[in-house]
Design an enzyme around this catalytic site. Sequence first.
Site, short mmCIF file in Angstrom:
data_model
loop_
_atom_site.label_atom_id
_atom_site.label_comp_id
_atom_site.label_asym_id
_atom_site.label_seq_id
_atom_site.Cartn_x
_atom_site.Cartn_y
_atom_site.Cartn_z
N GLY A 19 32.86 -4.07 17.80
CA GLY A 19 33.98 -3.16 18.68
C GLY A 19 34.16 -4.35 19.75
O GLY A 19 34.36 -3.53 20.88
N GLN B 11 37.84 -0.83 24.33
CA GLN B 11 37.67 -0.79 25.91
C GLN B 11 36.40 -1.24 26.37
O GLN B 11 36.45 -1.86 27.54
CB GLN B 11 37.85 0.90 26.13
CG GLN B 11 38.27 1.09 27.69
CD GLN B 11 38.08 2.55 28.10
OE1 GLN B 11 37.57 3.38 27.22
NE2 GLN B 11 38.46 2.93 29.22
N ARG C 143 39.78 -3.77 14.32
CA ARG C 143 41.22 -3.10 14.20
C ARG C 143 42.10 -3.96 15.28
O ARG C 143 43.35 -4.14 14.86
CB ARG C 143 40.95 -1.75 14.90
CG ARG C 143 40.37 -0.78 13.74
CD ARG C 143 40.34 0.33 13.90
NE ARG C 143 39.49 0.76 15.00
CZ ARG C 143 39.56 1.91 15.88
NH1 ARG C 143 40.51 2.62 15.60
NH2 ARG C 143 38.78 2.00 16.92
N TYR D 40 33.50 14.05 16.04
CA TYR D 40 32.98 12.82 16.68
C TYR D 40 31.70 13.16 17.73
O TYR D 40 30.75 12.37 17.44
CB TYR D 40 33.76 12.87 18.10
CG TYR D 40 33.73 11.65 19.10
CD1 TYR D 40 33.57 10.41 18.86
CD2 TYR D 40 33.30 12.17 20.48
CE1 TYR D 40 33.33 9.35 19.84
CE2 TYR D 40 33.04 11.13 21.50
CZ TYR D 40 32.78 9.76 21.00
OH TYR D 40 32.72 8.95 22.17
N LYS E 233 28.03 11.66 17.04
CA LYS E 233 27.28 10.71 18.22
C LYS E 233 25.75 11.55 18.14
O LYS E 233 24.88 10.78 18.65
CB LYS E 233 27.90 10.95 19.45
CG LYS E 233 29.09 10.21 19.43
CD LYS E 233 28.88 8.66 19.60
CE LYS E 233 30.14 7.73 19.79
NZ LYS E 233 29.73 6.33 19.83
C1 AKB Z 1 36.37 10.29 24.33
O1 AKB Z 1 37.17 10.94 25.01
O2 AKB Z 1 36.32 10.46 23.27
C2 AKB Z 1 35.66 9.26 24.96
C3 AKB Z 1 33.95 10.03 25.33
C4 AKB Z 1 33.90 10.76 26.53
O3 AKB Z 1 33.03 9.63 24.45
N1 AKB Z 1 35.72 8.66 26.17
#
Ligand code: AKB
Length: 326
Positions: free
Chosen positions: A8, A12, A36, A142, A146
Amino acid sequence: MKKILVTGATGQIGSELIPALRSAYGGANVVAAGYRRSPDAELFGGGPYCSLDVRNAALLCEIVQKYHIDTIFHLASLLSAVAERNPQLAWDINMHGLNNILETARLNGCAVFFPSSIGVFGSGTPRKNTPQVTIQRPDTLYGISKLTGELLCDYYHRRFGVETRGLRLPGLISYKTPPGGGTTDYAVEIFFAALTEGTYCCFLKPDTRLDMMYMPDAIHAIISLMEADGGKLNHRNAYNVTAMNFTPEELAAQIRLSIKEFSIRYEVDAVRQAIADSWPQFMDDSAARNEWGWSPCYDLAATASDMLENIAVKLGKKGDGYYGVE
Ligand code: AKB
């Protein structure tokens, strides 16, 4: 850490972590792997660069063996808002990518850094002073990826002795590379909009409070955790870390101290608002402070003036202390 791979790399965090690692460990010892986005000259010229889709286990293993890698910083992942738009792709990249990294690490004796997130918490979690150990029932794909990642890292450490470590990162604020589709992205976009348009349309409600951190603190946290004495780490794969918390209206007020005419309006995006409403407003990060000495340097005022200064320079506008707040 002597031979490092960062996945990655063009994202960012990667675009700022790699220069910091290269200055600490030597350019030739830090291999940047992106996919990417195309790499900029600094990333490409400062040390080895390769193109890697983290779902390609054979290529990953080849790179690790070719460069005799002993530590992997696995940053490649889809962020929350993008993941909600395409959950299957997010599961594929976030989970199969991490699984390949952990298996490669196990077979080749590598340590692994895994960035977890405030996204691992859900609407059943206490949102104020969110404890290190608490209810974790994330509402987003997400968050699920995680949280599964945290558990998988724990498993690889316990079962196979892989040196896995990780942080639950809050929203990250930076000016070098834009974030790629998160819920906290407004806290970056607002600075660019303030300097280019003088106004910003925010996709979260004015009173949405979330944990945040400025990128130099995040880079410091990641490297400090990887260098910490392993014997002191009780929560090794998932430390709550934060530096500040604020709402969009508080951030706008802070920017107005430097740019008086700045204005903000709101067009709420229901998907991202629901995600934000399920996340902590502020976490308890005392485990990180006590176990490996975590302590951030940037609060909201210091972050805002540094962001405005650096973006102004980037845009060819007046920098040099012009946006600093007394
Ligand atoms: C997001 O907003 O998806 C990320 C995070 C807080 O994991 N910046």
